[in-house]
Design a protein around this motif. Structure first.
Motif, PDB file in Angstrom:
ATOM      1  N   TYR A  26       9.260   4.728  -3.062  1.00 54.45           N
ATOM      2  CA  TYR A  26       8.820   4.857  -4.458  1.00 54.45           C
ATOM      3  C   TYR A  26       8.073   3.604  -4.919  1.00 54.45           C
ATOM      4  O   TYR A  26       7.054   3.695  -5.594  1.00 54.45           O
ATOM      5  CB  TYR A  26       9.995   5.134  -5.384  1.00 54.45           C
ATOM      6  CG  TYR A  26      10.509   6.543  -5.276  1.00 54.45           C
ATOM      7  CD1 TYR A  26       9.649   7.633  -5.389  1.00 54.45           C
ATOM      8  CD2 TYR A  26      11.855   6.796  -5.066  1.00 54.45           C
ATOM      9  CE1 TYR A  26      10.115   8.928  -5.291  1.00 54.45           C
ATOM     10  CE2 TYR A  26      12.327   8.087  -4.972  1.00 54.45           C
ATOM     11  CZ  TYR A  26      11.455   9.161  -5.087  1.00 54.45           C
ATOM     12  OH  TYR A  26      11.918  10.436  -4.986  1.00 54.45           O
ATOM     13  N   LEU A  28       6.412   1.540  -3.047  1.00 54.09           N
ATOM     14  CA  LEU A  28       5.129   1.531  -2.363  1.00 54.09           C
ATOM     15  C   LEU A  28       4.140   2.482  -3.046  1.00 54.09           C
ATOM     16  O   LEU A  28       2.983   2.132  -3.265  1.00 54.09           O
ATOM     17  CB  LEU A  28       5.312   1.919  -0.894  1.00 54.09           C
ATOM     18  CG  LEU A  28       4.062   1.902  -0.036  1.00 54.09           C
ATOM     19  CD1 LEU A  28       3.523   0.482   0.059  1.00 54.09           C
ATOM     20  CD2 LEU A  28       4.369   2.451   1.335  1.00 54.09           C
ATOM     21  N   VAL A  29       4.623   3.664  -3.435  1.00 55.14           N
ATOM     22  CA  VAL A  29       3.760   4.632  -4.118  1.00 55.14           C
ATOM     23  C   VAL A  29       3.288   4.070  -5.461  1.00 55.14           C
ATOM     24  O   VAL A  29       2.118   4.201  -5.829  1.00 55.14           O
ATOM     25  CB  VAL A  29       4.506   5.980  -4.308  1.00 55.14           C
ATOM     26  CG1 VAL A  29       3.764   6.883  -5.284  1.00 55.14           C
ATOM     27  CG2 VAL A  29       4.686   6.667  -2.973  1.00 55.14           C
ATOM     28  N   LEU A  31       2.977   0.886  -6.324  1.00 53.03           N
ATOM     29  CA  LEU A  31       2.018  -0.200  -6.085  1.00 53.03           C
ATOM     30  C   LEU A  31       0.649   0.342  -5.672  1.00 53.03           C
ATOM     31  O   LEU A  31      -0.386  -0.148  -6.139  1.00 53.03           O
ATOM     32  CB  LEU A  31       2.558  -1.153  -5.017  1.00 53.03           C
ATOM     33  CG  LEU A  31       3.747  -2.025  -5.453  1.00 53.03           C
ATOM     34  CD1 LEU A  31       4.271  -2.818  -4.260  1.00 53.03           C
ATOM     35  CD2 LEU A  31       3.338  -2.954  -6.570  1.00 53.03           C
ATOM     36  N   VAL A  32       0.635   1.343  -4.813  1.00 53.09           N
ATOM     37  CA  VAL A  32      -0.635   1.936  -4.396  1.00 53.09           C
ATOM     38  C   VAL A  32      -1.325   2.587  -5.590  1.00 53.09           C
ATOM     39  O   VAL A  32      -2.534   2.475  -5.763  1.00 53.09           O
ATOM     40  CB  VAL A  32      -0.411   2.953  -3.254  1.00 53.09           C
ATOM     41  CG1 VAL A  32      -1.651   3.791  -3.010  1.00 53.09           C
ATOM     42  CG2 VAL A  32       0.000   2.229  -1.981  1.00 53.09           C
ATOM     43  N   SER A  33      -0.557   3.261  -6.460  1.00 49.78           N
ATOM     44  CA  SER A  33      -1.142   3.897  -7.647  1.00 49.78           C
ATOM     45  C   SER A  33      -1.769   2.862  -8.564  1.00 49.78           C
ATOM     46  O   SER A  33      -2.880   3.058  -9.070  1.00 49.78           O
ATOM     47  CB  SER A  33      -0.074   4.684  -8.412  1.00 49.78           C
ATOM     48  OG  SER A  33       0.462   5.698  -7.614  1.00 49.78           O
ATOM     49  N   GLY A  35      -2.889  -0.053  -7.696  1.00 48.68           N
ATOM     50  CA  GLY A  35      -4.075  -0.557  -7.013  1.00 48.68           C
ATOM     51  C   GLY A  35      -5.250   0.391  -7.144  1.00 48.68           C
ATOM     52  O   GLY A  35      -6.381  -0.025  -7.365  1.00 48.68           O
ATOM     53  N   LEU A  36      -4.987   1.695  -7.049  1.00 57.27           N
ATOM     54  CA  LEU A  36      -6.063   2.672  -7.193  1.00 57.27           C
ATOM     55  C   LEU A  36      -6.587   2.704  -8.620  1.00 57.27           C
ATOM     56  O   LEU A  36      -7.788   2.861  -8.852  1.00 57.27           O
ATOM     57  CB  LEU A  36      -5.574   4.061  -6.781  1.00 57.27           C
ATOM     58  CG  LEU A  36      -5.302   4.251  -5.299  1.00 57.27           C
ATOM     59  CD1 LEU A  36      -4.748   5.632  -5.032  1.00 57.27           C
ATOM     60  CD2 LEU A  36      -6.559   4.016  -4.482  1.00 57.27           C
ATOM     61  N   ASN A  39      -8.765  -0.428  -9.104  1.00 58.46           N
ATOM     62  CA  ASN A  39     -10.006  -0.391  -8.322  1.00 58.46           C
ATOM     63  C   ASN A  39     -10.684   0.975  -8.412  1.00 58.46           C
ATOM     64  O   ASN A  39     -11.404   1.369  -7.488  1.00 58.46           O
ATOM     65  CB  ASN A  39      -9.718  -0.719  -6.854  1.00 58.46           C
ATOM     66  CG  ASN A  39      -9.251  -2.143  -6.698  1.00 58.46           C
ATOM     67  OD1 ASN A  39      -9.693  -3.016  -7.431  1.00 58.46           O
ATOM     68  ND2 ASN A  39      -8.369  -2.383  -5.758  1.00 58.46           N
ATOM     69  N   LYS A  40     -10.472   1.695  -9.508  1.00 58.08           N
ATOM     70  CA  LYS A  40     -11.014   3.050  -9.630  1.00 58.08           C
ATOM     71  C   LYS A  40     -12.541   3.057  -9.538  1.00 58.08           C
ATOM     72  O   LYS A  40     -13.114   3.910  -8.883  1.00 58.08           O
ATOM     73  CB  LYS A  40     -10.565   3.650 -10.961  1.00 58.08           C
ATOM     74  CG  LYS A  40     -11.006   5.074 -11.172  1.00 58.08           C
ATOM     75  CD  LYS A  40     -10.500   5.592 -12.495  1.00 58.08           C
ATOM     76  CE  LYS A  40     -10.985   7.002 -12.731  1.00 58.08           C
ATOM     77  NZ  LYS A  40     -10.581   7.508 -14.025  1.00 58.08           N
ATOM     78  N   ILE A  43     -13.686   2.600  -5.966  1.00 59.21           N
ATOM     79  CA  ILE A  43     -13.428   3.797  -5.161  1.00 59.21           C
ATOM     80  C   ILE A  43     -14.382   4.914  -5.552  1.00 59.21           C
ATOM     81  O   ILE A  43     -14.915   5.621  -4.703  1.00 59.21           O
ATOM     82  CB  ILE A  43     -11.960   4.225  -5.320  1.00 59.21           C
ATOM     83  CG1 ILE A  43     -11.056   3.166  -4.684  1.00 59.21           C
ATOM     84  CG2 ILE A  43     -11.721   5.586  -4.695  1.00 59.21           C
ATOM     85  CD1 ILE A  43      -9.606   3.345  -4.969  1.00 59.21           C
TER      86      ILE A  43
END
Length: 98
Positions: A26, A28-29, A31-33, A35-36, A39-40, A43
């Protein structure tokens, strides 16, 4: 009796280990969210087509609003001219009948 005492500890340990793994997933998810989201733009730049040379990437809202207003004014002018022409025809018809 000694076997029964160690069994709940092993169950508690496996539950604790599974909880830690789930929590790590959870985190990790999350943190990745984040980050996305941060950096939208970077991307989205990868997945969008490059703009053509002749066109602007994004029309200005004020310019489009001015164009709509101009179109409305032209339509009203056109309707007024048609109305004036019709009024002129009915006047001439009335005059000729008298």
């Amino acid at each position: 009796m000694g076997g029964h005492g160690s069994e709940p500890e092993s169950i508690d340990y496996s539950v604790h280990e599974a909880w830690n793994e789930a929590t790590n997933v959870y985190l990790l998810v999350i943190l990745v969210s984040f980050g996305l989201l941060i950096n939208k733009r970077k991307i989205m730049r990868i997945f969008t087509l490059p703009p053509t040379v002749g066109s602007t990437p994004e029309p200005n809202f004020y310019d489009s609003l001015q164009k709509v207003r101009l179109r409305q004014q032209l339509e009203m002018y056109s309707l007024a001219r048609k109305f004036d022409q019709q009024q002129g025809q009915t006047d001439s018809v009335q005059l000729s009948m008298e």
